[in-house]
Design a protein around this motif. Structure first.
Motif, PDB file in Angstrom:
ATOM      1  N   ASN A  48      12.509  13.803  36.899  1.00 49.20           N
ATOM      2  CA  ASN A  48      13.893  13.668  36.461  1.00 49.20           C
ATOM      3  C   ASN A  48      14.860  14.424  37.364  1.00 49.20           C
ATOM      4  OD1 ASN A  48      12.762  16.130  35.466  1.00 49.20           O
ATOM      5  ND2 ASN A  48      14.458  16.336  34.030  1.00 49.20           N
ATOM      6  N   GLU A  91      15.720  14.924  30.567  1.00 53.66           N
ATOM      7  CA  GLU A  91      14.271  14.821  30.747  1.00 53.66           C
ATOM      8  C   GLU A  91      13.742  13.389  30.756  1.00 53.66           C
ATOM      9  OE1 GLU A  91      13.043  17.658  27.661  1.00 53.66           O
ATOM     10  OE2 GLU A  91      12.249  18.894  29.289  1.00 53.66           O
ATOM     11  N   ASP A  92      14.419  12.451  30.108  1.00 58.44           N
ATOM     12  CA  ASP A  92      13.932  11.073  30.061  1.00 58.44           C
ATOM     13  C   ASP A  92      14.565  10.179  31.128  1.00 58.44           C
ATOM     14  OD1 ASP A  92      16.463  11.182  28.997  1.00 58.44           O
ATOM     15  OD2 ASP A  92      16.063   9.796  27.343  1.00 58.44           O
ATOM     16  N   ASP A 128       9.968  22.136  39.467  1.00 57.16           N
ATOM     17  CA  ASP A 128      10.252  21.441  38.215  1.00 57.16           C
ATOM     18  C   ASP A 128      11.055  22.323  37.274  1.00 57.16           C
ATOM     19  OD1 ASP A 128       8.520  23.122  36.790  1.00 57.16           O
ATOM     20  OD2 ASP A 128       6.882  21.681  36.745  1.00 57.16           O
ATOM     21  N   THR A 129      11.198  21.890  36.024  1.00 57.05           N
ATOM     22  CA  THR A 129      12.131  22.533  35.107  1.00 57.05           C
ATOM     23  C   THR A 129      11.469  23.488  34.126  1.00 57.05           C
ATOM     24  OG1 THR A 129      11.971  20.646  33.583  1.00 57.05           O
ATOM     25  CG2 THR A 129      13.695  20.557  35.257  1.00 57.05           C
ATOM     26  N   THR A 130      10.228  23.874  34.374  1.00 53.21           N
ATOM     27  CA  THR A 130       9.551  24.851  33.530  1.00 53.21           C
ATOM     28  C   THR A 130       9.275  26.123  34.330  1.00 53.21           C
ATOM     29  OG1 THR A 130       7.368  23.924  34.086  1.00 53.21           O
ATOM     30  CG2 THR A 130       8.470  23.076  32.122  1.00 53.21           C
ATOM     31  N   LEU A 167      17.138  22.598  28.013  1.00 56.44           N
ATOM     32  CA  LEU A 167      16.756  22.414  29.413  1.00 56.44           C
ATOM     33  C   LEU A 167      17.372  23.548  30.228  1.00 56.44           C
ATOM     34  CD1 LEU A 167      15.169  20.324  31.187  1.00 56.44           C
ATOM     35  CD2 LEU A 167      17.391  19.351  31.771  1.00 56.44           C
ATOM     36  N   ARG A 190      11.895  28.410  28.529  1.00 55.81           N
ATOM     37  CA  ARG A 190      11.695  27.929  29.879  1.00 55.81           C
ATOM     38  C   ARG A 190      11.825  29.039  30.904  1.00 55.81           C
ATOM     39  NH1 ARG A 190      11.601  22.515  30.747  1.00 55.81           N
ATOM     40  NH2 ARG A 190      11.803  21.236  28.894  1.00 55.81           N
TER      41      ARG A 190
END
Length: 229
Positions: A48, A91-92, A128-130, A167, A190
């Motif tokens: 994403n 995220e989608d 990534d986003t984590t 997020l 996160r």
């Protein structure tokens, strides 16, 4: 019969000419070439999100479609960075449905090699986003991220009109990565941090405070982080 064979051959030739969905692009947007003496850092991106070259705005790579390969010449010595923008969507979202309304973050990042490298070295990471946002990938490890090559995003902001709740992505630097305890699982959050400050709350040393005090402390840090943005 011959005409059917020629039609099939034409179709197969067209399919074989299509680019690989996980190809690698070098600096400037060209396809990767075999140059084993270069110092290379290959970056995979969250699906994403996309890479956007600051100096060449036609060089755009979507996560999951190709990796970005940063290169330095074999005679390069010492620390070096290459800047880029990292755009993160909801995220989608993927390349087919991305638009300005589902854009969440505009992060200003740098791919970097640290002091300890030599000609022919190859490194790879995933962005990534984590937490901790830059991760080892196949063939890499956390020590490589700390000592050899990584990505930092020292500036950036949430640009979504409705905010970025759920997020949360901090600004982070080398200090954040060094303080992050990769041996312990994250806490479901996160991750927290900003330029110059960053650590994994779940990986912090145990203290004498009870769970209630820990929760209050975490809430205070979360509030501070929101104010800092």
């Amino acid at each position: 019969m011959l005409s059917q064979y020629l039609a099939l051959l034409t179709a197969l030739t067209a399919i074989s000419a299509l680019p690989s969905p996980h190809s690698t692009k070098r600096d400037g947007g060209g396809e990767a070439e075999d140059n084993s003496n270069d110092i290379q850092l290959e970056v995979a991106l969250a699906g994403n999100s996309k890479y956007f070259d600051i100096t060449n705005q036609t060089d755009i790579i979507w996560g999951g479609t190709a990796n970005k390969q940063f290169t330095w010449g074999p005679n390069h010595d010492g620390y070096a960075q290459k800047p880029f923008w990292w755009l993160v969507y909801a995220e989608d979202v993927n390349e087919s449905n991305a638009n300005k309304d589902n854009l969440k973050y505009n992060m200003s990042c740098k791919a970097q090699i640290l002091e300890d490298h030599k000609a022919g070295d190859y490194y790879n990471v995933k962005l990534d986003t984590t937490a901790p946002y830059v991760h080892p990938t196949s063939g890499g490890d956390w020590n490589q991220i700390l000592k050899k090559a990584n990505v930092i995003c020292e500036t950036g902001e949430c640009v979504a009109k409705d905010g970025c709740k759920g997020l949360e992505i901090p600004k982070w630097d080398q200090t954040y990565l060094e303080k992050y305890d990769n041996s312990k699982p994250t806490s479901g959050k996160r991750g927290l941090g900003s330029s110059g400050v960053g650590y994994n709350l779940a990986g912090a040393e145990d203290s004498d405070t009870d769970d209630g005090d820990d929760k209050d402390f975490i809430d205070e840090v979360v509030d501070w982080f929101k104010d800092d943005d």
